[in-house]
Write a protein that holds these residues in place. Structure first.
Motif, short mmCIF file in Angstrom:
data_model
loop_
_atom_site.label_atom_id
_atom_site.label_comp_id
_atom_site.label_asym_id
_atom_site.label_seq_id
_atom_site.Cartn_x
_atom_site.Cartn_y
_atom_site.Cartn_z
N MET A 1 0.85 -1.19 0.00
CA MET A 1 0.00 0.00 0.00
C MET A 1 0.88 1.24 0.00
SD MET A 1 -3.10 0.98 2.60
CE MET A 1 -4.08 -0.35 1.91
N SER A 2 0.55 2.17 -0.84
CA SER A 2 1.35 3.37 -1.00
C SER A 2 1.28 4.26 0.23
CB SER A 2 0.87 4.16 -2.22
OG SER A 2 1.50 5.41 -2.27
N LYS A 3 2.44 4.91 0.54
CA LYS A 3 2.47 5.85 1.65
C LYS A 3 1.72 7.13 1.30
CE LYS A 3 6.33 6.32 3.85
NZ LYS A 3 7.77 6.54 4.14
N GLU A 4 1.54 7.38 -0.01
CA GLU A 4 0.91 8.61 -0.46
C GLU A 4 -0.60 8.46 -0.62
OE1 GLU A 4 2.73 11.31 -0.62
OE2 GLU A 4 4.47 10.09 -0.08
N ILE A 5 -1.17 7.48 -0.01
CA ILE A 5 -2.60 7.22 -0.15
C ILE A 5 -3.42 8.42 0.31
CG2 ILE A 5 -2.74 6.15 2.12
CD1 ILE A 5 -4.83 4.25 0.96
N ASP A 6 -4.44 8.75 -0.45
CA ASP A 6 -5.34 9.86 -0.13
C ASP A 6 -6.41 9.35 0.84
OD1 ASP A 6 -7.24 11.88 -0.03
OD2 ASP A 6 -7.02 12.41 -2.15
N ILE A 7 -6.25 9.66 2.11
CA ILE A 7 -7.14 9.12 3.14
C ILE A 7 -8.57 9.65 2.96
CG2 ILE A 7 -7.61 8.99 5.61
CD1 ILE A 7 -5.29 7.27 4.70
N SER A 8 -8.70 10.92 2.60
CA SER A 8 -10.04 11.49 2.42
C SER A 8 -10.78 10.79 1.29
CB SER A 8 -9.95 12.99 2.14
OG SER A 8 -9.42 13.68 3.26
N ALA A 9 -10.07 10.54 0.18
CA ALA A 9 -10.69 9.85 -0.96
C ALA A 9 -11.04 8.42 -0.59
CB ALA A 9 -9.75 9.87 -2.16
N LEU A 10 -10.16 7.78 0.20
CA LEU A 10 -10.42 6.40 0.62
C LEU A 10 -11.65 6.35 1.53
CD1 LEU A 10 -9.52 3.45 0.58
CD2 LEU A 10 -8.02 3.95 2.52
N ALA A 11 -11.76 7.30 2.44
CA ALA A 11 -12.92 7.36 3.33
C ALA A 11 -14.20 7.57 2.54
CB ALA A 11 -12.74 8.48 4.36
N LEU A 28 -5.20 -1.47 5.27
CA LEU A 28 -4.50 -0.38 5.96
C LEU A 28 -4.59 -0.55 7.47
CD1 LEU A 28 -3.02 2.35 5.77
CD2 LEU A 28 -5.26 3.46 5.79
N VAL A 29 -5.79 -0.84 8.00
CA VAL A 29 -5.93 -0.95 9.46
C VAL A 29 -5.26 -2.21 10.00
CG1 VAL A 29 -8.07 0.39 9.48
CG2 VAL A 29 -8.19 -2.11 9.43
N GLU A 30 -5.07 -3.21 9.13
CA GLU A 30 -4.41 -4.45 9.58
C GLU A 30 -2.89 -4.34 9.54
OE1 GLU A 30 -5.94 -7.56 7.11
OE2 GLU A 30 -7.67 -7.93 8.40
N SER A 31 -2.38 -3.31 8.88
CA SER A 31 -0.94 -3.16 8.74
C SER A 31 -0.28 -2.87 10.08
CB SER A 31 -0.62 -2.03 7.75
OG SER A 31 0.78 -1.79 7.70
N GLY A 32 0.91 -3.41 10.27
CA GLY A 32 1.64 -3.18 11.51
C GLY A 32 2.63 -2.04 11.41
N ARG A 33 2.76 -1.43 10.24
CA ARG A 33 3.70 -0.33 10.07
C ARG A 33 3.21 0.92 10.79
NH1 ARG A 33 5.30 0.05 3.78
NH2 ARG A 33 5.37 2.25 4.46
N SER A 34 4.13 1.66 11.40
CA SER A 34 3.75 2.83 12.19
C SER A 34 3.15 3.93 11.32
CB SER A 34 4.96 3.37 12.95
OG SER A 34 6.00 3.70 12.04
N ASP A 35 3.67 4.13 10.09
CA ASP A 35 3.11 5.16 9.22
C ASP A 35 1.70 4.77 8.77
OD1 ASP A 35 4.25 3.05 7.79
OD2 ASP A 35 4.53 4.27 5.98
N HIS A 36 1.50 3.47 8.52
CA HIS A 36 0.16 3.00 8.15
C HIS A 36 -0.81 3.15 9.33
CE1 HIS A 36 1.56 0.28 4.57
NE2 HIS A 36 1.60 1.59 4.31
N ARG A 37 -0.30 2.95 10.54
CA ARG A 37 -1.17 3.06 11.71
C ARG A 37 -1.69 4.49 11.85
NH1 ARG A 37 -4.99 0.59 13.46
NH2 ARG A 37 -5.59 1.11 15.58
N ALA A 38 -0.84 5.45 11.62
CA ALA A 38 -1.27 6.85 11.71
C ALA A 38 -2.33 7.15 10.65
CB ALA A 38 -0.07 7.78 11.53
N SER A 45 -11.24 8.08 11.85
CA SER A 45 -11.87 9.30 12.34
C SER A 45 -12.74 9.96 11.27
CB SER A 45 -10.80 10.29 12.82
OG SER A 45 -10.04 10.79 11.73
N GLN A 46 -12.48 9.63 10.00
CA GLN A 46 -13.22 10.27 8.90
C GLN A 46 -14.46 9.49 8.44
OE1 GLN A 46 -11.15 11.98 5.53
NE2 GLN A 46 -9.21 12.10 6.65
#
Length: 332
Positions: A1-11, A28-38, A45-46
Motif C-alpha cells: 500500500m502506498s504511503k501517499e494514499i489519499d485518506i479522504s478519498a479512501l474514506a 490499511l488498518v491491519e498493517s503493523g507499520r507505524s506510518d500506516h497506523r497513523a 476518524s473520517q
C-alpha cells in the motif's frame, strides 16, 4: 500500500460502498507499520459512526461446517435484499504468519454475490479467535453500508469468547454425534452464546442432531438466567447448512432477540460497555508496547532472559525483578 494514499478519498470510497476501497481500508488498518497506523487512525476518524450493522459473532468446533453455514446463511440474507460482510479469521501459519484455511475459497457462491463482501484475515497468534484489528474492520464494513457483519472466529476454545465483546449476537455452531455432547464445548462459551445451532441436521445425522439439540436445550435451562435475554433465550436449534433447512427459523429467532434488546435498552448499553472494554484494551496494549520499546527495559529484559536461559533464575522471579525495576523507575 502506498504511503501517499489519499485518506479522504479512501474514506469517501468506503462511505460510498465501494468494495475495492473497503478492501484497501481493511488492509490499511491491519498493517503493523507505524506510518500506516497513523493513516488508519485518520481514516477511522473520517468514516463516521452514524451507520450501524447487526454484528453477529460465530464460533464452532473445527469441522462443524462454519463456512458452509455462513455461505448458506449469507445467501439467504442477500436474497432478502440485505448486504452482508463476512470477516473470516483464519488460523495463522507459525512460519509465515499467513492464513492457513483461506475461507474465501470455501464460500465460492457467496464471494460472487454483489451484495456480499468476504475478507479472510490471519489471526496472527491473537488471542480471542479474532484478528488484532477485526473490530476496526467491523467499523469499516458498517461505514460501507453493510446491514449484517458476520465475524467468524478460528474455533472453539477458552479464548474465543473475545468475539462476544464486538458482536450483538453470538452464535455457537455444533455438530451432532460428537461423543459426550455436553463435553463438546466449555461451559464458559456456552454461557456467552445467544443461540446454539446444531448443524448437519440432515440425512442419517438428523435423529442424532435432534437429540443433541435437546441435550443442549436442557443444559441451557440449567444455566443462570441472564438480564440481556427475554424468556426462552438462549436457545438451541437444529439447522442444515447443506440443505438450507432451519435457516429461516434461526434468522427469525435472532431478529426476535435483537428487537427485544433494542426495545429494552440492552442493545445500546451493550454497545457502550463494549466501547469501554476496547478503550481499556487499546490503552493497555499501548502501554505495554511503550514499555517493551523502552531501551532500558529492553536491556533489562535481555539480561533477565539470559539468567533464565542459564538457569540462574526462574521465569517468575526474573519477571518480577524486571517489573519491580520498571515500577521503581516510573512510579513516584
Amino acid at each position: 500500500m502506498s504511503k501517499e494514499i489519499d485518506i479522504s478519498a479512501l474514506a469517501q470510497g468506503v462511505r460510498a460502498g465501494q468494495r475495492r476501497a473497503l478492501a484497501r481500508a481493511i488492509t490499511l488498518v491491519e498493517s503493523g507499520r507505524s506510518d500506516h497506523r497513523a493513516q488508519a487512525l485518520d481514516l477511522l476518524s473520517q468514516i463516521g459512526t452514524d451507520r450501524q450493522a447487526l454484528r453477529i459473532g460465530l464460533s464452532g468446533t473445527p469441522g462443524v461446517g462454519k463456512s458452509t453455514f455462513i455461505e448458506s446463511f449469507g445467501l439467504m440474507l442477500t436474497g432478502q435484499g440485505l448486504r452482508v460482510a463476512v470477516l473470516a479469521v483464519d488460523p495463522s501459519s507459525a512460519r509465515s504468519g499467513g492464513s492457513i484455511l483461506g475461507d474465501k475459497t470455501r464460500m465460492d457462491f457467496l464471494a460472487r454475490d454483489p451484495n456480499a463482501f468476504i475478507r479472510p484475515s490471519p489471526s496472527q497468534t491473537q488471542l480471542g479467535g479474532v484478528a488484532r484489528r477485526t473490530r476496526e474492520a467491523v467499523a469499516l464494513c458498517e461505514a460501507a453500508g453493510y446491514d449484517i457483519v458476520l465475524i467468524e472466529t478460528v474455533g472453539v476454545g477458552q479464548s474465543e469468547t473475545v468475539v462476544a465483546q464486538m458482536s450483538d449476537l453470538f452464535l455457537l455452531l455444533l455438530a451432532p454425534a460428537g461423543g459426550d455432547e455436553l463435553q463438546g464445548v466449555k461451559r464458559g462459551i456456552m454461557e456467552m452464546a445467544d443461540v446454539i445451532l446444531v448443524n448437519k441436521a440432515d440425512g442419517d445425522l438428523k435423529p442424532q442432531a435432534t437429540r443433541t439439540c435437546a441435550d443442549y436445550a436442557g443444559a441451557l435451562r440449567l444455566l443462570r438466567k441472564r438480564p440481556q435475554d427475554p424468556d426462552g433465550f438462549p436457545k438451541a436449534l437444529t439447522v442444515s447448512a447443506l440443505e438450507t433447512i432451519g435457516l429461516e427459523t434461526a434468522w427469525q429467532e435472532m431478529q426476535t432477540l435483537v428487537d427485544w434488546r433494542r426495545d429494552n435498552g440492552i442493545w445500546d448499553q451493550t454497545r457502550q460497555d463494549q466501547a469501554i472494554y476496547w478503550f481499556k484494551e487499546d490503552v493497555q496494549q499501548g502501554l505495554l508496547q511503550l514499555l517493551i520499546d523502552d531501551p532500558a527495559t529492553k536491556a533489562q529484559m535481555q539480561r533477565a532472559q539470559n539468567d533464565v536461559q542459564a538457569g540462574k533464575a526462574t521465569p517468575t522471579v526474573a519477571a518480577e525483578a524486571v517489573l519491580a525495576s520498571v515500577r521503581a523507575a516510573r512510579l513516584p
